[in-house]
Design a protein around this motif. Structure first.
Motif: not given
Length: 120
Positions: A87-110
């Motif tokens: 039941e662990d069979t699946a596509v696994y996706y990496c995720n990161a919540y990142i702040k880029r330089p000079l950008i005030s907001d954080y962005t979710n990346y996959w």
């Protein structure tokens, strides 16, 4: 910013796999990194998450079997998966919540997803 995941594959039930994911590009800081998975016909859901400070959160179905860890210096997150079940069979996706330089907001990346298949 890119997330590149490695480590998926085919394993027998009871076996182990280790996934890794590295974030690269224009990164100021990474608040949290984690893994999600999506099985056929199901919605994507959280597997495990780790903050920059090391706080972890696991889905109930993987607690005690999976371990998430992180190397902040390498912008890399790992998922050690032990005692794997079909039941662990699946596509696994990496995720990161990142702040880029000079950008005030954080962005979710996959990341692109890596297939984990556990045979019975």
């Amino acid at each position: 910013v890119q997330l590149q995941a490695f480590g998926g594959g085919l394993v027998q039930a009871g076996g182990s796999l280790r996934l890794s994911c590295t974030a690269s590009g224009s990164i100021f800081s990474i608040v949290a990194m984690g893994w999600y998975r999506q099985a056929p016909g199901k919605q994507r859901g959280l597997v495990a998450l780790i903050t920059s400070g090391g706080t972890t959160n696991y889905a109930g179905s993987v607690k005690g079997r999976f371990t998430i860890s992180r190397d902040n210096a390498k912008n890399t997150v790992y998922l050690q998966m032990d005692s794997l079940k079909p039941e662990d069979t699946a596509v696994y996706y990496c995720n990161a919540y990142i702040k880029r330089p000079l950008i005030s907001d954080y962005t979710n990346y996959w990341g692109q997803g890596t297939l984990v298949t556990v045979s019975s």
